[in-house]
Design a protein around this motif. Sequence first.
Motif, PDB file in Angstrom:
ATOM      1  N   SER A   1     103.133  -3.628  92.412  1.00 37.06           N
ATOM      2  CA  SER A   1     104.122  -3.497  90.609  1.00 37.06           C
ATOM      3  C   SER A   1     103.654  -4.855  90.071  1.00 37.06           C
ATOM      4  CB  SER A   1     105.920  -3.896  90.983  1.00 37.06           C
ATOM      5  OG  SER A   1     106.460  -4.849  91.333  1.00 37.06           O
ATOM      6  N   SER A   2     104.584  -5.109  88.726  1.00 35.59           N
ATOM      7  CA  SER A   2     103.890  -6.889  88.147  1.00 35.59           C
ATOM      8  C   SER A   2     105.130  -7.367  88.366  1.00 35.59           C
ATOM      9  CB  SER A   2     104.209  -6.216  86.519  1.00 35.59           C
ATOM     10  OG  SER A   2     105.923  -5.459  86.100  1.00 35.59           O
ATOM     11  N   LYS A   3     105.893  -7.695  88.751  1.00 32.45           N
ATOM     12  CA  LYS A   3     106.676  -7.873  89.511  1.00 32.45           C
ATOM     13  C   LYS A   3     106.405  -9.067  91.232  1.00 32.45           C
ATOM     14  CE  LYS A   3     111.542  -9.277  91.259  1.00 32.45           C
ATOM     15  NZ  LYS A   3     112.749  -8.796  91.345  1.00 32.45           N
ATOM     16  N   GLU A   4     105.912  -8.273  91.805  1.00 36.22           N
ATOM     17  CA  GLU A   4     104.972  -8.127  92.666  1.00 36.22           C
ATOM     18  C   GLU A   4     103.849  -9.547  92.243  1.00 36.22           C
ATOM     19  OE1 GLU A   4     106.618  -4.828  95.777  1.00 36.22           O
ATOM     20  OE2 GLU A   4     105.139  -4.646  94.779  1.00 36.22           O
TER      21      GLU A   4
ATOM     22  N   SER B   1     103.732 -11.574  90.624  1.00 32.55           N
ATOM     23  CA  SER B   1     104.192 -12.123  89.435  1.00 32.55           C
ATOM     24  C   SER B   1     104.248 -13.371  91.100  1.00 32.55           C
ATOM     25  CB  SER B   1     105.864 -12.372  88.777  1.00 32.55           C
ATOM     26  OG  SER B   1     106.023 -13.683  88.446  1.00 32.55           O
ATOM     27  N   THR B   2     104.693 -12.847  91.797  1.00 34.83           N
ATOM     28  CA  THR B   2     105.355 -13.406  92.480  1.00 34.83           C
ATOM     29  C   THR B   2     104.264 -13.879  93.733  1.00 34.83           C
ATOM     30  OG1 THR B   2     107.279 -12.280  92.935  1.00 34.83           O
ATOM     31  CG2 THR B   2     107.076 -13.368  95.551  1.00 34.83           C
TER      32      THR B   2
ATOM     33  N   HIS C   1     101.055 -14.519  93.090  1.00 34.21           N
ATOM     34  CA  HIS C   1     100.250 -15.190  91.495  1.00 34.21           C
ATOM     35  C   HIS C   1     101.166 -16.898  91.962  1.00 34.21           C
ATOM     36  CE1 HIS C   1      99.886 -17.418  88.738  1.00 34.21           C
ATOM     37  NE2 HIS C   1      98.388 -16.525  88.673  1.00 34.21           N
ATOM     38  N   THR C   2     102.693 -16.325  91.749  1.00 34.94           N
ATOM     39  CA  THR C   2     103.104 -18.184  91.948  1.00 34.94           C
ATOM     40  C   THR C   2     102.821 -18.432  93.472  1.00 34.94           C
ATOM     41  OG1 THR C   2     105.139 -17.560  90.762  1.00 34.94           O
ATOM     42  CG2 THR C   2     105.312 -18.689  92.343  1.00 34.94           C
TER      43      THR C   2
ATOM     44  N   ASN D   1      95.731  -6.672  87.892  1.00 35.57           N
ATOM     45  CA  ASN D   1      95.808  -5.693  89.107  1.00 35.57           C
ATOM     46  C   ASN D   1      96.010  -4.334  88.138  1.00 35.57           C
ATOM     47  OD1 ASN D   1      97.595  -4.267  90.581  1.00 35.57           O
ATOM     48  ND2 ASN D   1      99.459  -4.365  89.323  1.00 35.57           N
TER      49      ASN D   1
ATOM     50  N   LEU E   1     104.091  -7.969 101.323  1.00 35.14           N
ATOM     51  CA  LEU E   1     104.241  -7.507  99.954  1.00 35.14           C
ATOM     52  C   LEU E   1     104.255  -5.594  99.980  1.00 35.14           C
ATOM     53  CD1 LEU E   1     102.892  -8.952  96.506  1.00 35.14           C
ATOM     54  CD2 LEU E   1     105.900  -9.062  96.633  1.00 35.14           C
TER      55      LEU E   1
ATOM     56  N   GLN F   1      94.934  -8.304  80.641  1.00 32.07           N
ATOM     57  CA  GLN F   1      95.081  -8.818  81.194  1.00 32.07           C
ATOM     58  C   GLN F   1      94.639 -10.291  81.428  1.00 32.07           C
ATOM     59  OE1 GLN F   1      96.494  -6.993  85.396  1.00 32.07           O
ATOM     60  NE2 GLN F   1      95.890  -5.572  84.349  1.00 32.07           N
TER      61      GLN F   1
END
Length: 192
Positions: free
Chosen positions: A23-26, A28-29, A31-32, A46, A72, A122
Amino acid sequence: MEDSQLKIVNISGKGFKKQLLISSKEVSTLHTFLKEIINDKVMIINTNVGLDVYYHSSVCYKDLIVNAFLLLTTCSGKSINDFYIKSLSSLTDIESETNRFFEKLIKNPLLFKSYTKSLFNQLKMNYSNNTELIDELLALWQNKILETNLGSNILKVMMPYIINLQGTYFDTLNQPILKSLARETLKDARFN
């Protein structure tokens, strides 16, 4: 580009599915986490074709990237055996994989169009934080596309997105005259 430290880790699912691997939230995680270790020179794209991690480094971070990705995805019951993983750490490898990928993707025009749209959206969102990486990728893709006999088909699909992305670059310019000249040059009426 001979001294490039560009590296790519590509992760794709076995058996094509019209869904994102994470997911986009994953994203982001991930990437951080990677940004902290690789020091800002990292970008994740993605799409429904797979997940690409682009980074600049003299060190290969393939194992770290794959292990972080697997952390993840194991929550959803997946394992390393559910994915194809490619690590490209030389310019020669990246160029040959780019050719192979475009030749394969252009055979499915609908998939190519949706992939291109997602990719460039993106890239546009990431442009201000990854200008150097994106500019290097665009130069590489442009050279590879022009070398293949599929160039005109690929460019017809990609050109509107390339122009849109270049517009993002020109928006960052602080010189109104240069910005105006660049926009005039990129108008659709001037594209052959």
